[in-house]
Structures are given as C-alpha cells and as structure tokens.
Design an enzyme around this catalytic site. Structure first.
Site, PDB file in Angstrom:
ATOM      1  NE  ARG A  58      52.888 -24.639  20.429  1.00 23.82           N
ATOM      2  CZ  ARG A  58      52.930 -23.842  19.372  1.00 23.82           C
ATOM      3  NH1 ARG A  58      54.081 -23.649  18.744  1.00 23.82           N
ATOM      4  NH2 ARG A  58      51.846 -23.248  18.937  1.00 23.82           N
ATOM      5  N   GLY A  91      51.222 -36.733  20.762  1.00 26.36           N
ATOM      6  CA  GLY A  91      51.804 -35.948  21.840  1.00 26.36           C
ATOM      7  C   GLY A  91      53.046 -35.179  21.419  1.00 26.36           C
ATOM      8  CG  HIS A  92      55.272 -33.165  24.483  1.00 28.01           C
ATOM      9  ND1 HIS A  92      54.312 -33.666  25.331  1.00 28.01           N
ATOM     10  CD2 HIS A  92      56.460 -33.417  25.090  1.00 28.01           C
ATOM     11  CE1 HIS A  92      54.898 -34.196  26.403  1.00 28.01           C
ATOM     12  NE2 HIS A  92      56.197 -34.051  26.274  1.00 28.01           N
ATOM     13  CG  ASN A  93      59.222 -33.417  22.427  1.00 25.60           C
ATOM     14  OD1 ASN A  93      59.128 -32.315  21.903  1.00 25.60           O
ATOM     15  ND2 ASN A  93      59.553 -33.573  23.694  1.00 25.60           N
ATOM     16  CB  SER A 130      59.573 -38.297  23.708  1.00 27.30           C
ATOM     17  OG  SER A 130      59.670 -36.932  24.090  1.00 27.30           O
TER      18      SER A 130
END
Length: 362
Positions: free
Chosen positions: A237, A258-260, A278
């Site tokens: 998330r 991964g996140h973002n 990201s």
C-alpha cells in the site's frame, strides 16, 4: 466437455476444413494426442508428431496438407499463440466454486455481495466490503475492511486483499498473493548511513549507531480492469497516496511492487521483478524475469528490459535495455564481446610489458 471442430473454429475466428461435426474432449501435443483430443501443430516443425499420435483433428498452420497427415478435420491458425489463447479460454473449466456463499465463510453483515457471486469455504470478508456481480472467491481468501472488488473477479486460494484496496472488473488473482500490505518505509532520527552514501556515492564521515522508526502506510492500492496477479505477488500500500496498477497489466509469480509505485496500462512484469518505492512505470512496459527498478525513477512507455536487467536511472520511452546496470541492448552486446576478449588482451599486454611478442604477434 465435448467441443465440435466447427464451434472451436468459430470461437477462434479461424477457418476450418473437413468434418466440422467431429467432437474433441481436450487438447494435446501431437505425438501424445488420443483420438478424442485436438492436436496442436501450429508450426511445420510439429507435423511429424501427428503421425506418432492418434489425433483425428488438429490446429495447423495455414496451407498445411492436413489430409496427407491422415486427419479428418483441421483448424488453420495464422498466429499459433493467439489461437492457443482462445482455445485454452474455451476449454478451461476454471475452479470449482459453488455459487452463493458457503456456510463456512465469514461475511460481515455490512459487506455487499453482488449477484451471482460464489464465495468458497473459510473466506473472510470484512466490514463495508463491496464484491461485484459474478465474482468467484476460492477458499481461505481474506478481504479486509473497505475493499472494493469489481465484477467477474476470480480470486484463488489463500490470497489476501488489504483494507481499502480498490480493484476493477475481471480481475484474476492467483493463490497466495498479498495486495495491500504495509510499505517498507523507515527513517532514523538523524541522517542515516544510507542517506549519507546516497549523497556522497561511497564515503562516510562517521559510522554510528542508528535505530529505525516506522513510517505507517495510510494509502491503499488501486488496480484497474483486466489485471492479472500471479502467485505470491506482493503489492504494498502507499504511504499517503495509493500504489497504482493500470488496466490490462499482468504480473507474474513472485513480483514485488513497493509502496507508492505507479504501473501503467498493459504492462508485463515477469517472475521475480522487483520495483522499489515511488518508481513510475509507463504504459506497455515489459520487464523480463528478475529485473529490478530503483526507487523514485521513471521508466518510459514501451520500454523492454531483458532478464535480470537492473534499472538505476530514468529510462526513455521505447528504449530496449539489458544488463547491470541497464544500458541499451546493443551496447550491452558490445560490452560482452569486449569482456570475452579481455583475457587474451591481458596476456598480450603482459607480454608487451616484458618486451616480448604476444601470442597473436608471433
């Protein structure tokens, strides 16, 4: 289930000749095909296998002499793998999940289950979840509070859907996938060794104790329509905004997002691909097995990266990449050619340093 040759041809949008009422029960490689199986011989290389098997009908290449192969019927496939897609879709019965909600499933009273959905045993569906019509959810799946799942989804055994995850229509999720786990995000009270190395590219003024403080994940995951997720995929998330997967994208087994991260439309991410937090991936990007993408970079539309490529910097649209670190594929080929010459070159240099002729100078 029996399928007539004529019906198969119509489903594939292909031409067929011979006994179109002939029925087959399944598909097989040519040499192993029985009399009630459709032999798959979409390339002349597989013609010899027809004689070794017992097939009466086959999918063959355009112009094939199917009568000379002893067949009673043939379907012609100009593009073999595309025909495979249609044939396997037609013949795949899918998982056996009884319609309705199994009595051993646990569904929160505030959850909404769409018409025609099938919920298997030991499924747990949390508060305020919305499941679209025609969804099929196999045993031991858990769907946390506030999740939204579109129509005609297929979620297989043991998958985990986290809180507030939003998923579009016709989603396919293989066993063991985890969508919406917390992101791997930590910070130190003072500048960490990692931050220092990033700034200096190698040097450290001081090595000291450091402790890690968790950054919680307040975002979720948003997934578009027609997305497929392989077994044991993990999609974290977002920290504040959602991690995003575009419509039509397919993730192979053991992919980690991964996140973002933002992944565009119609991408193909093969086994063991890892994309760090990201990063942004454009549309129609293909990352072969074990590719890695650094955090906070952009990979442009239509990039193709060969197996085990490691992308550390922004990749322009349309680029074909290979290697560690990633370079243009043609550059990587030149590098490998030069590497193979290095041992011989080293011998020649050593000989010249001693004032002697090298092996190729004699």
């Amino acid at each position: 289930m029996a399928h007539r040759i004529g019906d198969i041809a119509r489903a594939l949008g292909a031409e067929a000749e011979g006994d179109l009422d002939l029925e087959v029960l399944g598909a097989s490689e040519p040499q192993a095909a029985g009399p009630h199986q459709l032999a798959l011989a979409m390339d002349p290389r597989y013609a010899d296998g027809i004689a070794k098997g017992q097939a009466r009908a086959a999918i063959v290449w355009p112009g094939a002499d199917w009568r000379g192969m002893g067949l009673q019927a043939a379907i012609f496939a100009p593009r073999g793998r595309l025909a495979m897609a249609g044939l396997t879709r037609l013949m795949d019965p899918g998982p056996d999940i009884a319609s309705g909600v199994h009595p051993m499933a646990l569904v929160d009273s505030t959850a909404e289950i769409g018409a025609g959905a099938a919920i298997g045993p030991f499924v747990v569906i949390g508060a305020d979840v919305r499941i679209g019509p025609g969804a099929r959810i196999a045993s031991h799946v858990s769907i946390a509070e506030g999740a939204r799942i579109g129509a005609e989804a297929l979620i297989l055994q043991g998958a985990r859907i986290g809180a507030r995850v939003t998923i579009g229509d016709r989603f396919i999720c293989q066993p063991g996938a985890v969508i919406g786990a917390d992101g791997f995000s930590f910070v130190t009270p003072e500048k960490s060794g990692v931050e220092e190395i990033r700034e200096t590219l190698g040097s450290r003024a001081e090595i000291r104790d450091q402790t890690w403080t968790r950054i919680h994940s307040l975002g979720a995951v948003t997934i578009g329509d027609d997305v497929e997720i392989g077994a044991n995929v993990c999609i974290d998330r977002g920290t504040i905004r959602d991690t995003q997967i575009g419509s039509g994208t397919k993730l192979d087994n053991l992919v980690h997002i991964g996140h973002n991260v933002q992944v565009g439309r119609d991408c193909l991410l093969c086994g063991q691909v890892g994309i760090a937090g990201s990063a942004r991936i454009g549309d129609r990007v293909v990352l072969a097995g074990q590719c890695g993408v650094n955090d906070n970079i952009f990979v442009g539309n239509d990039v193709i990266a060969g197996g085990a490529t490691k992308i550390f910097t922004n990749a322009p649209a349309g680029r074909v990449l290979l290697g560690y670190p990633a370079v243009k594929m043609e550059t990587h080929v030149d590098i490998q050619k030069a590497l193979r010459r290095l041992p011989r070159l080293a011998v020649r240099v050593a000989a010249l340093e001693k004032g002697q002729a090298g092996p190729e100078d004699e």
